[in-house]
Design a protein around this motif. Structure first.
Motif, mmCIF file in Angstrom:
data_model
loop_
_atom_site.group_PDB
_atom_site.id
_atom_site.type_symbol
_atom_site.label_atom_id
_atom_site.label_comp_id
_atom_site.label_asym_id
_atom_site.label_seq_id
_atom_site.Cartn_x
_atom_site.Cartn_y
_atom_site.Cartn_z
ATOM 1 N N PRO A 1 0.725 -1.272 -0.212
ATOM 2 C CA PRO A 1 0.037 0.264 0.028
ATOM 3 C C PRO A 1 0.829 1.270 -0.143
ATOM 4 O O PRO A 1 0.287 2.293 0.004
ATOM 5 N N GLU B 1 -4.175 1.382 -9.880
ATOM 6 C CA GLU B 1 -4.737 0.719 -8.416
ATOM 7 C C GLU B 1 -4.884 2.022 -7.426
ATOM 8 O O GLU B 1 -5.840 1.978 -6.742
ATOM 9 N N GLU C 1 -8.555 2.517 -5.680
ATOM 10 C CA GLU C 1 -8.624 2.520 -4.240
ATOM 11 C C GLU C 1 -9.256 3.862 -3.744
ATOM 12 O O GLU C 1 -9.887 4.046 -2.801
ATOM 13 N N SER D 1 -12.767 4.361 -2.292
ATOM 14 C CA SER D 1 -13.215 3.803 -1.190
ATOM 15 C C SER D 1 -12.797 4.866 0.117
ATOM 16 O O SER D 1 -13.598 4.943 0.752
#
Length: 532
Positions: free
Chosen positions: A124, A162, A166, A169
């Protein structure tokens, strides 16, 4: 990096590309921003580039186009120039994000122990840094537009895809709009448009977990509605959210074209803003470009990169804008600096020497400045163009071997020399004099008259300066100093008396020109070339 977590009603638009690079993502992003602005929405914009460079300062301009400089000195991709011209914003380093800068900071933080022994990974940690950079750049706006460079599926871009997936969210999917720009080729042999590459590009994006809300289909010539229907069927995107966008005569028509398409419905659903966009200034620009004027001016651009206009993109756009305002047709003539001779200059109404680095073509540029000095030809020198003019004047005054130490380190008369504190950094990035600097102009000078002011701020990108030890020789050669830094140590502007317009600046004024508000120095050149 600390970022806000409560984003309220702030919206984000992500623009990605498929099939091939250079498909028009930057213009699409800027045009969407222009339409939103025309509806009264406060927008911000950002370019995320997957390159492993720290910034664009050392990228080859022949391959990547001009290096655009922001007011705070960030060396960026040319798309930030599009953004500034379309949106009339002054962007900063936070509006340009490159992988090299993010990775460099991650490694620095890891070495400093800030991760407390964690294993540092692309996910991450890199994706988190990308998300933080996006949110930081969005502060203060209602809608933040993010262009992701490259093509979806490129190895180096996977972390960005990616990250923007993400991001939904973090802020809520309802606050994210995904726009995918694809290319549909026309096959001459079968006389038909082929949507298969676009379908594959959409499948790639969906495979990474993003279903686009809008697809912009780029074609060379207008495509039939059946193409939009086919792409909608294969992508799951609403038919009214598939926008067909063929090549335009000028990029400044694109806000009008996009506004006339179905994207308004998409934007209204996303933002809730149903106001009609006031695009009158874009119509005025389009009308000016389409008009044919009775007078033509021929401007000779003395340059070394002749096969990629993007290298001098902001200069060209500034010239065009000035010509539109003055209601003359512009004929831009490229003069190869390596081969330039007097016969090339004679047929021009004005000469322009743009910025640049390195010794290739320097003597041809010096010949151009010398000709302008001797024949009272209108001349505009930008950055290197000022240094060239100074060398030409010094040689004209009798210092035959006068030169810049950039081109001849052993010259006996270094009329242009390395800036104090810059020696030894000639091959390193980020060490130039970059960004906004103030200059004080001599009252009554051509420069002051053009600006209508004696204190101005322009952007810079250079390392070498005029050696004031040679001011007497420079003035003997026909130039006067018309602008200095506030402390008087640096020469910022020179000009030639008796010439209808001969102004050279150490700055890059092209970066602040706008299509509907051209920069005064370019207006001055066009006016003089037109004999006004």
């Amino acid at each position: 990096m600390e970022v806000k977590t409560n984003v309220g009603k702030q919206k984000y638009i992500f623009v990605t590309g498929g099939v091939l690079s250079g498909v028009g993502k930057g213009i699409t992003a800027a045009s969407i921003g222009a339409i939103l602005q025309a509806k009264g929405t406060k927008v911000s914009i950002q370019k995320c580039d997957p390159y492993l460079n720290v910034d664009a300062g050392l990228l080859n301009p022949k391959e990547h186009g001009e290096c655009f400089v922001t007011k705070d000195g960030a060396e960026t991709d040319l798309d930030l120039g599009h953004y500034e011209r379309f949106l009339d914003l002054e962007l900063t380093q936070k509006n340009a994000t490159l992988s090299g800068a993010l990775l460099s900071q991650l490694i620095t933080d890891e070495r400093a122990g800030k991760f407390h022994g964690q294993t540092i990974q692309l996910v991450p940690h890199l994706t988190g840094a990308i998300k933080d950079a996006i949110q930081l750049a969005s502060e203060g706006s209602e809608v933040h537009i993010v262009e992701v460079g490259g093509t979806v599926g490129d190895y180096e871009g996977l972390s960005y895809v990616e990250a923007i997936r993400e991001f939904a969210s973090r802020v809520g999917r309802e606050n994210c709009l995904y726009v995918h720009v694809v290319y549909v080729p026309f096959i001459q042999t079968s006389k038909e448009f082929k949507s298969k590459p676009a379908q594959n590009a959409l499948n790639d994006l969906r495979g990474f977990g993003i279903v686009p809300d809008c697809v912009v289909v780029r074609t060379d010539d207008p495509a039939p509605v059946s193409i939009a229907m086919k792409i909608a069927a294969f992508s799951g995107v609403r038919e009214d959210a598939v926008i067909l966008l063929s090549n335009a005569k000028t990029v400044y028509e694109i806000p009008l074209t996009i506004d006339a398409s179905g994207i308004n419905a998409v934007l209204e659903r996303f933002t809730g803003n149903t106001k009609k966009a006031d695009l009158s200034k874009w119509r005025n620009i389009a009308d000016a470009q389409a008009a044919s004027f009775s007078q033509k001016v021929r401007i000779g651009m003395v340059a070394k990169y002749l096969d990629n206009e993007d290298t001098y993109l902001s200069v060209i756009e500034a010239l065009k804008a000035a010509a539109w305002q003055e209601k003359v047709d512009l004929e831009l003539v490229w003069i190869n600096a390596e081969e330039a001779e007097v016969t090339d200059f004679e047929r021009m109404d004005g000469l322009l020497v743009p910025g640049g680095f390195g010794g290739r073509g320097i003597e041809g540029k010096i010949r151009a400045a010398t000709y302008a000095l001797e024949m009272q030809k209108p001349y505009l020198g930008l950055c290197l163009g000022l240094q060239i003019a100074v060398i030409a004047a010094a040689r004209k005054a009798g210092l035959k071997d006068a030169n810049s130490t950039e081109f001849d380190p052993e010259t006996k008369h270094d009329v242009v020399y390395i800036m104090e504190g810059q020696a030894g950094k000639e091959s390193t990035g980020g060490t130039l004099r970059l960004g906004d600097y103030t200059a004080e102009l001599i009252k009554g000078s051509q420069a002051a008259k053009a600006y209508g002011a004696t204190e101005i701020i322009e952007r810079h990108r250079h390392r070498y300066e005029v050696n004031q030890k040679y001011l007497q020789a420079i003035e003997k050669g026909g130039l006067t100093i018309s602008g200095l830094s506030p402390d008087g140590k640096l020469v910022e502007y020179v000009e030639a008396k008796g010439n209808p317009f001969f102004v050279a600046t150490q700055a890059h004024p092209e970066f602040k020109s706008r299509p509907y508000r051209p920069h005064p120095l370019f207006v001055g050149l066009i006016k003089a070339a037109a004999g006004q």
